[in-house]
Design a protein around this motif. Structure first.
Motif, mmCIF file in Angstrom:
data_model
loop_
_atom_site.group_PDB
_atom_site.id
_atom_site.type_symbol
_atom_site.label_atom_id
_atom_site.label_comp_id
_atom_site.label_asym_id
_atom_site.label_seq_id
_atom_site.Cartn_x
_atom_site.Cartn_y
_atom_site.Cartn_z
ATOM 1 N N UNK A 170 29.885 84.168 -59.997
ATOM 2 C CA UNK A 170 29.375 83.466 -58.801
ATOM 3 C C UNK A 170 30.076 82.117 -58.659
ATOM 4 N N UNK A 171 30.304 81.704 -57.413
ATOM 5 C CA UNK A 171 30.822 80.348 -57.201
ATOM 6 C C UNK A 171 30.402 79.844 -55.836
ATOM 7 N N UNK A 172 30.083 78.567 -55.764
ATOM 8 C CA UNK A 172 29.888 77.946 -54.438
ATOM 9 C C UNK A 172 31.167 77.189 -54.177
ATOM 10 N N UNK A 173 31.816 77.473 -53.043
ATOM 11 C CA UNK A 173 33.166 76.953 -52.808
ATOM 12 C C UNK A 173 33.259 75.444 -52.876
ATOM 13 N N UNK A 174 34.431 74.964 -53.270
ATOM 14 C CA UNK A 174 34.661 73.531 -53.369
ATOM 15 C C UNK A 174 34.464 72.859 -52.021
ATOM 16 N N UNK A 175 34.740 73.587 -50.952
ATOM 17 C CA UNK A 175 34.623 73.001 -49.627
ATOM 18 C C UNK A 175 33.172 72.954 -49.161
ATOM 19 N N UNK A 176 32.283 73.518 -49.975
ATOM 20 C CA UNK A 176 30.853 73.560 -49.670
ATOM 21 C C UNK A 176 30.554 74.264 -48.362
ATOM 22 N N UNK A 177 31.422 75.128 -47.942
ATOM 23 C CA UNK A 177 31.089 75.902 -46.749
ATOM 24 C C UNK A 177 31.099 77.391 -47.067
ATOM 25 N N UNK A 178 31.172 77.729 -48.335
ATOM 26 C CA UNK A 178 31.078 79.159 -48.628
ATOM 27 C C UNK A 178 30.306 79.445 -49.907
ATOM 28 N N UNK A 179 29.773 80.672 -49.948
ATOM 29 C CA UNK A 179 29.205 81.180 -51.195
ATOM 30 C C UNK A 179 30.038 82.403 -51.534
ATOM 31 N N UNK A 180 30.603 82.412 -52.735
ATOM 32 C CA UNK A 180 31.484 83.519 -53.115
ATOM 33 C C UNK A 180 30.987 84.141 -54.409
ATOM 34 N N UNK A 181 31.200 85.432 -54.515
ATOM 35 C CA UNK A 181 30.866 86.101 -55.780
ATOM 36 C C UNK A 181 31.767 87.321 -55.925
ATOM 37 N N UNK A 182 31.778 87.852 -57.147
ATOM 38 C CA UNK A 182 32.713 88.945 -57.439
ATOM 39 C C UNK A 182 31.939 90.224 -57.744
ATOM 40 N N UNK A 183 32.401 91.322 -57.142
ATOM 41 C CA UNK A 183 31.819 92.640 -57.426
ATOM 42 C C UNK A 183 32.971 93.617 -57.702
ATOM 43 N N UNK A 184 32.610 94.820 -58.136
ATOM 44 C CA UNK A 184 33.670 95.828 -58.321
ATOM 45 C C UNK A 184 34.198 96.241 -56.952
ATOM 46 N N UNK A 185 35.494 96.529 -56.900
ATOM 47 C CA UNK A 185 36.125 96.907 -55.629
ATOM 48 C C UNK A 185 35.378 98.043 -54.912
ATOM 49 N N UNK A 186 34.917 99.042 -55.710
ATOM 50 C CA UNK A 186 34.236 100.203 -55.113
ATOM 51 C C UNK A 186 32.942 99.820 -54.399
ATOM 52 N N UNK A 187 32.351 98.694 -54.803
ATOM 53 C CA UNK A 187 31.067 98.293 -54.212
ATOM 54 C C UNK A 187 31.224 97.542 -52.889
#
Ligand code: ADP
Ligand code: ASP
Ligand code: MG
Length: 487
Positions: free
Chosen positions: A420-437
């Motif tokens: 999980x990460x909240x972007x440095x620019x504070x305008x996004x919420x990003x997270x990682x999942x498996x490609x198939x998902x």
């Protein structure tokens, strides 16, 4: 003046080029400069041709050249008629002879260098732009073909060269300025450029958008129009989710974040030159002559939804780095960041604890040498076939409960989050999942955040989201700094 860029599908056939001619004719009063991509799939075919030829198989590669020749000649004939097509034929043929010679040479040496690859891929845009320029003339637009390699000057980083803005400004003003003054419409290929020494370079796959923006900045354009096969920038990739809606207005920052995190509709670097010179960018549908699409400007009105859009960037690896025993926290982090710096690793998301760190990087950019370096100070393992999901919106800043709502929706989709990460620019919420998902999670999130009335959607159902970290200062620089660095 304005810059109008037409992508591969917009020039994929004679009918498509007809539509482009109509669109350009409707803009004549604004003095357009037209930038085109290679016809759809041509660049992929050139890549495949290069791979085949470098195994030594010239026969199959030459068959692909033949197929390309037929497609371009047929398109020219359909657009130009017998006589004019016959006049253009020797120019096209000269390129096909060069291409055949290159393919034969490649099959003999069996090695495609980055420099060779740029030369090979440049044929797509050279051919399409020649045909489009003539098609315009036949339809009453006073077009003049311009060789992009004589206007766009880059460094010599083959396959992803970066523009040298001062040189580009000087050369393009000299070449294009007089044409515009004479009310001619310059037509040129995107994606291709040349180094100061005149060696052909390319700006990276999908970069015709970037070419258009660089030229717009070099020539102080009033606006840059990116014409494509969808009705603007949408709330998500319409190929992933049929409910995707067009975003009418979006800010530079938000659009750049979307492009960076996988919205293929814009090359990630496209907005940098536009931001620097505050040139509005429009994304429009070339299949709809009345398209109003998306307007991208410095400021945009607040979104009625919580987020502006959702993107998915596939082909990502997670690198997990755990400090070896005896290595202090400070020394560990320093070693990891130094290794990233040495290998110019372009990292997207980072999560850190005292003795371990995980980061994501495009799999094709993950150098074996970086892993070896990291293995000196840490235990390293890599998970491939991952994807970064990114939800972007300037209005999420400072609002509680939004992250909880995102992760609750992902849990409802029964998808496991890897990072999980909240972007440095504070305008996004990003997270990682498996490609198939990716399809499942994007559809769930889109249904949740873009289908119901906005108030209900922001509702918080769980508390806390675990650790959300910002990218460190030496991750991706802020947009404005990136703009300054790139141009
Ligand atoms: P072009 O050939 O015109 O450059 P691209 O294929 O590079 O077109 O980009 C257009 C495609 O981008 C669309 O067909 C769509 O599938 C994809 N896309 C991904 N994310 C988005 C988004 N958020 N909005 C619009 N299109 C998107
Ligand atoms: N033709 C190039 C590519 O396919 C550039 C572009 O289409 O923007 O990558
Ligand atoms: Mg594109």
């Amino acid at each position: 003046m304005i810059v109008m860029k037409f992508g591969g599908t917009s020039v994929e056939s004679a009918e498509a080029i007809e539509r482009v001619s109509e669109i350009v004719r409707s803009r004549m009063k604004q003095s357009p400069l037209v930038v085109v991509s290679a016809m759809a799939k041509v660049t992929d075919q050139l890549v495949a041709m290069g791979n085949t030829a470098s195994t030594g198989d010239s026969g199959e590669a030459l068959l692909s050249v033949k197929a390309l020749r037929e497609r371009h000649h047929q398109t020219a004939q359909a657009l130009l008629g017998e006589k004019r097509a016959a006049a253009l034929a020797p120019k096209l043929q000269a390129h096909f002879i060069d291409l055949e010679n290159f393919v034969r040479g490649l099959a003999a040496v069996r090695e495609l260098t980055p420099r060779g690859s740029d030369y090979l891929l440049s044929f797509g845009e050279l051919l399409s732009s020649l045909i489009v320029a003539d098609a315009f003339i036949v339809r009453g637009v006073k077009a003049a073909w311009v060789d992009s390699r004589e206007c766009l000057v880059t460094d010599a980083t083959h396959t992803r060269a970066r523009p040298l803005m001062e040189d580009t400004r000087e050369k393009s003003k000299k070449k294009i300025g007089p044409l515009l003054a004479k009310k001619r419409t310059p037509v040129m290929g995107g994606f291709i450029a040349a180094s100061r020494e005149g060696i052909p370079t390319t700006l990276g796959r999908g970069s015709s958008d970037y070419s258009a923006a660089i030229l717009g900045a070099a020539l102080n354009a009033d606006k840059i129009e990116i014409w494509t096969d969808v009705e603007g920038m949408m709330t998500t990739d319409p190929r992933l989710c049929s409910g995707a809606r067009t975003i009418k207005q979006i800010s530079f920052n938000e659009a750049a974040e979307l492009a960076y995190f996988g919205a293929k509709v814009l090359h990630p670097l496209t907005l940098l030159p536009a931001i620097q010179q505050n040139i509005p960018v429009y994304v429009l549908n070339s299949r709809n002559l009345k398209s109003t699409g998306t307007e991208i400007t410095a400021q945009s009105p607040p979104s009625r939804d919580v987020f502006r859009a959702i993107t998915a960037k596939k082909g990502v690896s997670i690198v997990n780095v755990v400090a070896s025993r005896g290595v202090g926290v400070h020394g560990f982090l320093r070693s990891v960041f130094e290794a990233m710096d040495r290998h110019a690793a372009s990292v997207d998301l980072v999560a850190i604890s005292e003795v371990s760190m995980s980061f994501t990087i495009e799999s094709k950019r993950l150098a074996e040498a970086l892993i070896k370096d990291l293995a000196q100070v840490a235990d390293v393992n890599v998970d491939n076939h991952q994807a970064v999901i990114c939800l972007v919106g300037e209005d999420i800043h400072g609002k509680p409960g939004i992250a909880a709502s995102v992760f609750n929706t992902v849990a409802e989709a029964q998808v496991n989050i890897r990072m999980i990460s909240q972007g440095a620019s504070e305008i996004n919420i990003s997270f990682v999942v498996k490609e198939d998902d990716v399809p499942r999670v994007v559809r769930h999130l889109h249904d949740h955040f873009f289908s119901a009335p906005a108030k209900k959607k922001a509702g918080v159902r769980v508390n806390g989201t675990g650790r959300v970290r910002r990218r460190p200062a030496n991750g991706r620089p802020s947009l404005r700094r990136a703009a300054a660095a790139a141009i």
